[in-house]
Design a protein around this motif. Structure first.
Motif, PDB file in Angstrom:
ATOM      1  N   ILE A   1      39.478  46.173  50.657  1.00 57.82           N
ATOM      2  CA  ILE A   1      37.958  45.553  51.130  1.00 57.82           C
ATOM      3  C   ILE A   1      38.665  44.173  51.522  1.00 57.82           C
ATOM      4  O   ILE A   1      38.702  43.224  50.346  1.00 57.82           O
ATOM      5  N   TYR A   2      38.150  43.325  52.849  1.00 52.05           N
ATOM      6  CA  TYR A   2      38.600  42.059  53.158  1.00 52.05           C
ATOM      7  C   TYR A   2      37.375  41.531  53.030  1.00 52.05           C
ATOM      8  O   TYR A   2      36.086  41.604  53.161  1.00 52.05           O
ATOM      9  N   GLU A   3      36.881  40.411  52.504  1.00 48.59           N
ATOM     10  CA  GLU A   3      35.502  39.483  51.752  1.00 48.59           C
ATOM     11  C   GLU A   3      36.111  38.095  52.516  1.00 48.59           C
ATOM     12  O   GLU A   3      36.438  37.431  51.959  1.00 48.59           O
ATOM     13  N   LYS A   4      35.439  37.600  53.345  1.00 47.99           N
ATOM     14  CA  LYS A   4      35.805  36.150  53.137  1.00 47.99           C
ATOM     15  C   LYS A   4      35.432  35.303  52.872  1.00 47.99           C
ATOM     16  O   LYS A   4      35.961  34.280  52.440  1.00 47.99           O
ATOM     17  N   ASN A   5      34.056  35.597  52.248  1.00 47.29           N
ATOM     18  CA  ASN A   5      33.387  34.869  50.644  1.00 47.29           C
ATOM     19  C   ASN A   5      34.264  34.832  49.427  1.00 47.29           C
ATOM     20  O   ASN A   5      34.791  35.481  48.922  1.00 47.29           O
ATOM     21  N   HIS A   6      33.976  34.107  48.307  1.00 49.79           N
ATOM     22  CA  HIS A   6      34.329  34.380  46.925  1.00 49.79           C
ATOM     23  C   HIS A   6      33.734  35.275  46.135  1.00 49.79           C
ATOM     24  O   HIS A   6      33.605  35.452  44.805  1.00 49.79           O
ATOM     25  N   ASP A   7      32.502  36.148  46.758  1.00 54.57           N
ATOM     26  CA  ASP A   7      32.006  37.645  46.120  1.00 54.57           C
ATOM     27  C   ASP A   7      30.954  38.592  47.080  1.00 54.57           C
ATOM     28  O   ASP A   7      30.779  38.005  48.137  1.00 54.57           O
ATOM     29  N   VAL A   8      30.405  39.007  46.471  1.00 49.46           N
ATOM     30  CA  VAL A   8      29.994  40.304  47.468  1.00 49.46           C
ATOM     31  C   VAL A   8      28.469  40.045  47.696  1.00 49.46           C
ATOM     32  O   VAL A   8      28.100  38.930  47.348  1.00 49.46           O
ATOM     33  N   GLY A   9      27.953  40.498  48.556  1.00 47.72           N
ATOM     34  CA  GLY A   9      26.355  40.316  48.699  1.00 47.72           C
ATOM     35  C   GLY A   9      26.328  40.051  49.941  1.00 47.72           C
ATOM     36  O   GLY A   9      25.137  39.821  50.600  1.00 47.72           O
ATOM     37  N   GLY A  10      27.255  39.646  50.705  1.00 48.77           N
ATOM     38  CA  GLY A  10      26.861  39.201  52.052  1.00 48.77           C
ATOM     39  C   GLY A  10      25.895  38.563  52.240  1.00 48.77           C
ATOM     40  O   GLY A  10      25.730  36.934  52.061  1.00 48.77           O
ATOM     41  N   THR A  11      25.076  38.358  53.307  1.00 49.69           N
ATOM     42  CA  THR A  11      23.994  38.092  53.415  1.00 49.69           C
ATOM     43  C   THR A  11      22.908  37.234  52.813  1.00 49.69           C
ATOM     44  O   THR A  11      23.223  36.072  52.443  1.00 49.69           O
ATOM     45  N   TRP A  12      22.681  38.284  50.740  1.00 47.27           N
ATOM     46  CA  TRP A  12      22.204  37.386  50.222  1.00 47.27           C
ATOM     47  C   TRP A  12      23.189  36.773  49.245  1.00 47.27           C
ATOM     48  O   TRP A  12      22.464  36.288  48.101  1.00 47.27           O
ATOM     49  N   LEU A  13      24.293  36.513  49.338  1.00 44.62           N
ATOM     50  CA  LEU A  13      25.050  35.549  48.844  1.00 44.62           C
ATOM     51  C   LEU A  13      25.166  34.254  50.079  1.00 44.62           C
ATOM     52  O   LEU A  13      24.632  32.714  49.297  1.00 44.62           O
ATOM     53  N   GLU A  14      24.916  34.938  50.954  1.00 44.56           N
ATOM     54  CA  GLU A  14      25.114  33.495  52.681  1.00 44.56           C
ATOM     55  C   GLU A  14      23.772  32.758  52.348  1.00 44.56           C
ATOM     56  O   GLU A  14      23.831  31.350  52.214  1.00 44.56           O
ATOM     57  N   ASN A  15      22.308  33.698  51.988  1.00 45.59           N
ATOM     58  CA  ASN A  15      21.052  33.037  52.041  1.00 45.59           C
ATOM     59  C   ASN A  15      20.822  32.257  51.482  1.00 45.59           C
ATOM     60  O   ASN A  15      20.210  33.248  50.789  1.00 45.59           O
ATOM     61  N   THR A  16      20.482  31.356  51.273  1.00 40.14           N
ATOM     62  CA  THR A  16      19.983  31.110  50.123  1.00 40.14           C
ATOM     63  C   THR A  16      18.883  29.515  49.798  1.00 40.14           C
ATOM     64  O   THR A  16      18.163  28.902  49.208  1.00 40.14           O
ATOM     65  N   TYR A  17      18.224  29.596  51.347  1.00 38.71           N
ATOM     66  CA  TYR A  17      17.432  28.973  51.534  1.00 38.71           C
ATOM     67  C   TYR A  17      15.664  28.566  50.445  1.00 38.71           C
ATOM     68  O   TYR A  17      16.247  29.958  50.033  1.00 38.71           O
ATOM     69  N   PRO A  18      15.510  27.973  49.909  1.00 34.12           N
ATOM     70  CA  PRO A  18      13.999  28.539  49.151  1.00 34.12           C
ATOM     71  C   PRO A  18      13.068  29.253  49.904  1.00 34.12           C
ATOM     72  O   PRO A  18      12.755  29.230  50.850  1.00 34.12           O
ATOM     73  N   GLY A  19      12.723  30.042  48.663  1.00 38.31           N
ATOM     74  CA  GLY A  19      11.694  30.812  49.217  1.00 38.31           C
ATOM     75  C   GLY A  19      12.428  32.072  49.769  1.00 38.31           C
ATOM     76  O   GLY A  19      12.386  33.346  50.571  1.00 38.31           O
ATOM     77  N   CYS A  20      13.287  32.407  49.781  1.00 41.66           N
ATOM     78  CA  CYS A  20      14.433  33.157  50.692  1.00 41.66           C
ATOM     79  C   CYS A  20      14.256  34.791  49.767  1.00 41.66           C
ATOM     80  O   CYS A  20      13.864  34.859  48.354  1.00 41.66           O
ATOM     81  N   ARG A  21      14.016  35.518  50.229  1.00 39.48           N
ATOM     82  CA  ARG A  21      13.642  37.083  50.056  1.00 39.48           C
ATOM     83  C   ARG A  21      13.583  38.028  50.683  1.00 39.48           C
ATOM     84  O   ARG A  21      13.217  38.306  51.596  1.00 39.48           O
ATOM     85  N   VAL A  22      13.387  39.533  50.499  1.00 37.32           N
ATOM     86  CA  VAL A  22      13.478  41.039  50.643  1.00 37.32           C
ATOM     87  C   VAL A  22      11.939  41.001  51.650  1.00 37.32           C
ATOM     88  O   VAL A  22      10.921  40.504  50.933  1.00 37.32           O
TER      89      VAL A  22
END
Ligand code: NAP
Length: 657
Positions: free
Chosen positions: A182-203
């Motif tokens: 698996i090639y991943e551009k980020n430093h960790d797994v999670g994709g959108t759940w890793l990248e979106n850290t804005y306050p209030g972010c939830r499913v």
């Protein structure tokens, strides 16, 4: 008990009668009730628990009460308390997992029909059995192993991306014994759940549904959990599925080219050690689709003097306290973070181009009630039945409200009787929210049919934020950005200057630019982006003619608007991709290339389907459409149909190499 999030073993009941009663009483809201008696009947093997007079009203499945009267609700609670006391006292037993998983189709259908209060079509039962995964069984696991189908054959597969779909694809390949990286551009797994850290972010899909069917988590802390919980879940999955060691973090696939001589994909990879090239027999793209920020082009935006950032690239170093903040965009992301920013900014201006439709969800920010958690911990299979009920409640039943009725002349505000009914319902909520601010009515009232764009979940926090004295909502177009302000101009040309120390772009994603910025070159040197020409299509959203052994997750026309979760689609897509890989290994073939006519006929049908749905005919701007105006995102049919079509690849759909 282990500490794993995925350990769903139940605990023996040792509570006193009063404690059991308190737990069942405290299980909050009535939406937990419909699944309770079927879960108890399943867990005890005793159908007499299904008291006919306590069957929910199927026509009211989306109502908070599920059509149950207070008396019926009290009776369900009473039966539950009595049953659990009997189990504690050894008068009854919970049957073992094996017995539970042996439940036959008719019995399962009976329990499902009881939970939903409506007859369940037999076709749905196998699908729902998988989704239910009541004993934790993984009913979608590949039933084959690479070494058995093709002993000694090397067939390495590359997966691009380690978000929700990439983790899933890795897990399935590992189960099948297929080599993969698996090639991943980020430093960790999670994709959108890793990248979106804005306050209030939830499913914004019920959490008990927004999880893998085979790796459910019973003890979600919230009905709709915040981003860190989701990230934690996907990290746990990656660890427990044993795929982390397969992931090359910090590696981006920049290009991939199909070699017709060797029937392999040649991947160009950009990593910490520089650029490299590697060959794979197949590639699964799991790059996500709502992750390339869409930055608008606005006059003067480069002259802005303060910090600015996109919501998906939140700059936590920028202190918003005491600042004048301008938010551009008012979609799903803005709705989640604006209430938080409003708490901190001296003044907040929200610049909205198009208002959203909102659906009231009172539990949107609430933690799961203690009593409900207690039931999940003590009634085997109840969390899965609860998931089933949530899934059913939000599945096909909502589609009619999105349809275009024949002869419905004016499509500007609604597209049919059911859509108009939905509009009336959502308008009620809107007027309730803004009853005390009639001056905002014109700005917040959508002048397009509901479900043409994504309907946003709401518990009132958005309107509460917009009504604050220190918040301005402006629905006029943006004229320009200055060094310290954003200026809007209304239809008469009157300008409003919004002082800005910070600008936050909540302007969404480049949804239609599937796979960008990757360069994908298939048979005959054809570039996939040139073939698509800004209007992506694929067969089943997964494969494309001329690009053999290449599979997309969350590809064209696999998004759903009102029904289901995207995890459901990913599970279907990955299942299908594995099915094609199985065909290749089983038959000693090297390439599977989808037939053009099959692809075209399929897309014609999908396009025709989308033109019968509100998002296809509405002229409001939305990320569902490509620049051409064609709906390139949405699946217009039932969840069942997608599941059926992705069950087993049809070899006649392919040319084989
Ligand atoms: P979005 O829904 O596409 O919203 C983008 C907003 O920016 C819209 O209000 C849009 O206006 C506005 N905008 C775009 N370009 C603009 C421009 N040039 N000038 C002024 N306004 C502009 O994006 P999003 O809020 O990031 O959400 C995207 C999707 O991600 C959602 O639909 C949802 O599927 C998903 N999402 C999910 C969650 C969750 O589950 N928790 C949270 C966030 C997002 P128009 O409406 O006029 O285009």
């Amino acid at each position: 008990m282990t500490d794993s999030l995925l350990d769903n073993r139940t605990e023996p009941i040792t509570a006193t009668d009063d404690e059991i009663r308190a737990a069942v009483e405290g299980a909050h809201q009535s939406s937990f009730l419909p699944a309770l008696l079927p879960a108890l009947a399943h867990a005890t093997g005793d159908d007499s628990i299904l008291v006919e007079s306590l069957r929910p009203d199927g026509t009211m499945i989306r109502d908070e009460s599920a059509g149950l009267t207070p008396k019926q609700a009290a009776d369900i609670r009473q039966i539950t308390v009595e049953t659990l006391i009997e189990v504690r006292d050894g008068v009854r037993i919970f049957v073992d997992e094996a017995t539970k998983s042996e439940i036959d189709t008719e019995q399962l259908r009976r329990l499902m029909s009881f939970a939903t209060g409506e007859p369940i079509d037999a076709d749905y039962v196998p699908l729902m059995r998988e989704e239910l995964s009541v004993t934790g069984d993984d009913l979608r696991a590949p039933q084959w192993r690479a070494e058995e189908l093709a002993p000694g054959r090397s067939f390495p597969v590359a997966i691009i991306g380690a978000g929700m779909s990439g983790i899933l694809a890795g897990h399935r390949l590992r189960q099948a014994g297929v080599d993969f990286v698996i090639y991943e551009k980020n430093h960790d797994v999670g994709g959108t759940w890793l990248e979106n850290t804005y306050p209030g972010c939830r499913v914004d899909v019920s959490n008990h549904v927004y999880s893998y069917s085979f790796a459910q988590r019973n003890d979600w802390p919230y009905y709709f959990s915040p981003q860190p919980e989701l990230l934690d879940y996907f990290r746990t999955c990656a660890d427990e599925f044993g795929i982390r060691e397969h992931i090359r973090f910090g590696h981006a696939v920049t290009a991939m080219t199909w070699s017709e001589d060797a029937d392999v994909w040649i991947l160009e990879i950009d990593g910490p050690e520089g650029e490299s090239t590697t060959e794979f027999n197949a590639v699964i793209s799991a790059v996500g689709q709502l992750n390339r920020p869409n930055m608008p082009t606005i006059d003067g935006m480069d002259d802005f003097g303060g910090p600015s950032f996109h919501s998906a690239q939140w700059d936590h170093d920028v202190d918003l306290d005491g600042k004048n903040v301008v938010v551009i965009g008012a979609g799903a992301s803005a709705v989640q973070f604006v209430p938080h920013v409003a708490e901190r900014a001296t003044h907040l201006s929200v610049l909205q181009r198009t208002p959203n439709w909102f659906v009231p969800v009172p539990t949107y920010h609430e933690s799961v009630a203690d009593g409900l958690q207690w039931l999940f911990r003590h009634v085997p299979g109840y969390a899965q039945w609860y998931r089933f009920w949530l899934f059913w409640r939000s599945s096909e039943g909502l589609l009619p409200a999105c349809e275009v009725d024949d002869g419905w002349d004016d499509l500007s505000l609604s597209t049919g009787a059911a859509n108009a009914e939905l509009r009336a319902l959502l308008e009620q909520w809107l007027y309730l929210c803004y009853a005390d601010r009639p001056d905002l009515h014109d700005t917040v009232r959508p002048m397009y049919p509901p479900a043409s764009k994504r309907i946003v979940l709401d518990n009132g926090s958005w309107s509460t934020a917009l009504k604050r004295d220190d918040v301005t909502l402006d629905g006029s177009p943006i004229a320009r950005i200055e060094a310290d302000a954003v200026v809007t101009a209304d239809a008469e040309g009157h300008e409003t200057r919004h002082a800005a120390d910070v600008i936050i772009y909540a302007t969404g994603f480049q949804a239609s630019k599937f796979l960008t910025p990757m360069h994908v070159v298939g048979s005959g040197g054809r570039d996939l982006h040139e073939v698509w020409n800004g209007d992506a299509r694929a067969y089943l959203g997964v494969v494309h003619p001329g690009f053999p052994n290449f599979f997309l997750c969350y590809g064209p026309n696999t998004n759903i608007v009102v029904n289901g979760s995207i995890i459901y689609f990913s599970e279907c897509e990955v299942h299908y991709a594995l099915g094609v890989i199985e065909m290749l290994l089983r038959n000693g073939r090297t390439a599977a290339d989808c037939r053009q006519d099959v692809h075209d006929a399929y897309n014609e049908r999908v396009d025709a389907g989308n033109l019968k749905m509100v998002w296809g005919v509405s002229t409001v701007n939305s990320w569902y459409k490509a620049e051409s105006g064609r709906v390139a995102q949405n699946w217009p049919f039932s969840l069942l149909e997608y599941w059926q079509q992705t069950r087993t690849p049809d070899p006649t759909d392919y040319h084989f190499g």
